[in-house]
Design a protein around this motif. Structure first.
Motif, short mmCIF file in Angstrom:
data_model
loop_
_atom_site.label_atom_id
_atom_site.label_comp_id
_atom_site.label_asym_id
_atom_site.label_seq_id
_atom_site.Cartn_x
_atom_site.Cartn_y
_atom_site.Cartn_z
N ASP A 156 -4.82 11.14 -7.58
CA ASP A 156 -4.43 12.51 -7.91
C ASP A 156 -2.93 12.71 -7.90
N PHE A 157 -2.19 11.75 -7.39
CA PHE A 157 -0.74 11.86 -7.32
C PHE A 157 -0.11 11.38 -8.62
N PRO A 158 1.05 11.96 -9.01
CA PRO A 158 1.80 11.42 -10.15
C PRO A 158 2.37 10.05 -9.82
N ALA A 159 2.77 9.33 -10.84
CA ALA A 159 3.22 7.95 -10.67
C ALA A 159 4.43 7.85 -9.76
N ASP A 160 5.39 8.80 -9.88
CA ASP A 160 6.60 8.70 -9.05
C ASP A 160 6.28 8.95 -7.58
N ALA A 161 5.32 9.83 -7.31
CA ALA A 161 4.93 10.08 -5.92
C ALA A 161 4.23 8.86 -5.34
N VAL A 162 3.38 8.22 -6.13
CA VAL A 162 2.72 7.00 -5.67
C VAL A 162 3.75 5.91 -5.40
N ALA A 163 4.77 5.82 -6.25
CA ALA A 163 5.81 4.81 -6.04
C ALA A 163 6.53 5.04 -4.72
N GLU A 164 6.79 6.30 -4.37
CA GLU A 164 7.47 6.57 -3.11
C GLU A 164 6.55 6.32 -1.91
N LEU A 165 5.27 6.60 -2.06
CA LEU A 165 4.34 6.28 -0.99
C LEU A 165 4.33 4.78 -0.72
N LEU A 166 4.34 4.00 -1.77
CA LEU A 166 4.37 2.55 -1.60
C LEU A 166 5.71 2.09 -1.04
N TRP A 167 6.79 2.78 -1.39
CA TRP A 167 8.08 2.45 -0.80
C TRP A 167 8.08 2.75 0.70
N VAL A 168 7.44 3.86 1.10
CA VAL A 168 7.31 4.18 2.52
C VAL A 168 6.61 3.04 3.25
N TRP A 169 5.53 2.55 2.66
CA TRP A 169 4.79 1.46 3.29
C TRP A 169 5.64 0.20 3.38
N ASP A 170 6.31 -0.15 2.31
CA ASP A 170 7.15 -1.35 2.31
C ASP A 170 8.25 -1.24 3.37
N SER A 171 8.84 -0.05 3.50
CA SER A 171 9.93 0.13 4.46
C SER A 171 9.43 0.00 5.89
N LEU A 172 8.31 0.67 6.19
CA LEU A 172 7.76 0.59 7.54
C LEU A 172 7.34 -0.83 7.89
N GLU A 173 6.76 -1.53 6.94
CA GLU A 173 6.30 -2.90 7.20
C GLU A 173 7.47 -3.83 7.44
N ASP A 174 8.60 -3.58 6.75
CA ASP A 174 9.75 -4.48 6.86
C ASP A 174 10.52 -4.28 8.15
N VAL A 175 10.69 -3.04 8.61
CA VAL A 175 11.60 -2.78 9.72
C VAL A 175 10.88 -2.49 11.04
N THR A 176 9.57 -2.40 11.05
CA THR A 176 8.83 -2.15 12.28
C THR A 176 7.67 -3.14 12.38
N CYS A 177 6.87 -2.97 13.43
CA CYS A 177 5.68 -3.80 13.59
C CYS A 177 4.48 -3.20 12.89
N CYS A 178 4.70 -2.26 11.99
CA CYS A 178 3.62 -1.59 11.28
C CYS A 178 2.85 -2.58 10.41
N LYS A 179 1.53 -2.59 10.56
CA LYS A 179 0.66 -3.43 9.74
C LYS A 179 -0.42 -2.63 9.04
N SER A 180 -0.59 -1.36 9.42
CA SER A 180 -1.60 -0.51 8.80
C SER A 180 -1.04 0.90 8.67
N LEU A 181 -1.39 1.55 7.58
CA LEU A 181 -0.90 2.91 7.34
C LEU A 181 -1.99 3.73 6.67
N VAL A 182 -2.25 4.90 7.23
CA VAL A 182 -3.24 5.84 6.67
C VAL A 182 -2.60 7.22 6.63
N ILE A 183 -2.74 7.90 5.48
CA ILE A 183 -2.24 9.26 5.33
C ILE A 183 -3.41 10.14 4.92
#
Length: 268
Positions: free
Chosen positions: A144-171
């Motif tokens: 239901d999200f537009p493409a640019d919003a989905v891209a930023e959601l995926l960027w959020v995931w990539d950022s958290l995974e890279d700089v923290t111990c995050c391995k799972s994300l649910v919104i």
């Protein structure tokens, strides 16, 4: 509230550490939010964080820094003794001599440095190791999200995974699961599919209700010690730590990590 508003709340509530969350009432237009760019390989690039070279060196050279007072105190102690031996001053302590009083003070400071170094070496913090989460890779994004919003959601995931111990994300927002990504629990021992997030069950659980009532971020540093872990059946059973970040009054971002007390201000 529309899903675009949910995305705006998400952009103001990213928990890269366990510090106090940012206020949720400062809204910015969507056009001013950080834009993620996708390359040919599907990667997402965001702002480059500032680096403190001195802090990084101290972190990498922890043992050297902790033992530095011992070396400083030892060298100072040796210098005082050599100065006393070659300066021609009588080796017998004389309180009336300014040189003797200076040597006594210098010896006390040198011994204090040595003792401080020994204390630093004896109280080194315990380092917790990461564990391999028992689950399957999952990547479920709302359509239901537009493409640019989905891209930023995926960027959020990539950022958290890279700089923290995050391995799972649910919104979850307005009784809908907008994003489930990372390592998820298996639906059964013989089935390699990931467990779906049940928003209704999550919202009625004690963890969700407690965070919603307080309106503040909740950090479960050692998830195994909390009975509320059963409210998160979509996370692997050996998930070590969890952050629950409220998104306004109708949403929640849940971050799962693979290390006990893994979410710190250092983002280790």
């Amino acid at each position: 509230m529309s899903e675009s508003n949910a995305f705006l709340l998400l952009s103001h509530s990213l928990p890269c550490s366990v510090t106090k969350p940012r206020p949720l009432f400062h809204h910015r237009p969507l056009s001013r939010t950080i834009r993620a760019s996708s390359g040919l390989q599907g990667g997402y690039r965001g702002p480059i964080p500032n680096k403190d070279s001195i802090a990084e060196w101290v972190y990498r050279s922890d043992d050297t820094v902790r033992s530095a007072p011992i070396y400083v105190g030892g060298i100072s102690l040796l210098a005082v003794l050599l100065n006393r031996a070659f300066s021609g001053v009588s080796p017998v302590a004389d309180a009336s001599s300014s040189q003797s009083r200076t040597d006594i003070l210098t010896l006390a400071l040198a011994v204090t440095n040595i003792l401080a170094g020994l204390v630093w070496l004896s109280v080194k913090p315990k380092v917790t190791a990461s564990v391999s989460l028992d689950g399957v890779e999952c990547r479920r994004v709302t359509t239901d999200f537009p493409a640019d919003a989905v891209a930023e959601l995926l960027w959020v995931w990539d950022s958290l995974e890279d700089v923290t111990c995050c391995k799972s994300l649910v919104i979850v927002y307005e009784n809908k699961c907008l994003l489930q990504i990372g390592v998820a629990a298996k639906s059964s021992a013989s089935d390699a599919n990931a467990v779906f997030v049940d928003p209704s069950r999550l919202i009625s659980g004690s963890l969700y209700q407690g965070v919603k009532k307080s309106g503040k971020q909740s950090y479960l540093a050692n998830l195994s010690l909390y009975p509320g872990r059963y409210d998160l059946p979509f996370f692997p059973p050996n998930t070590q730590s969890v952050i629950l970040q409220p998104l306004g009054k109708d949403g929640m971002m849940i971050v799962g990590g693979d290390k006990i007390r893994g979410f710190t201000v250092d983002n280790q």
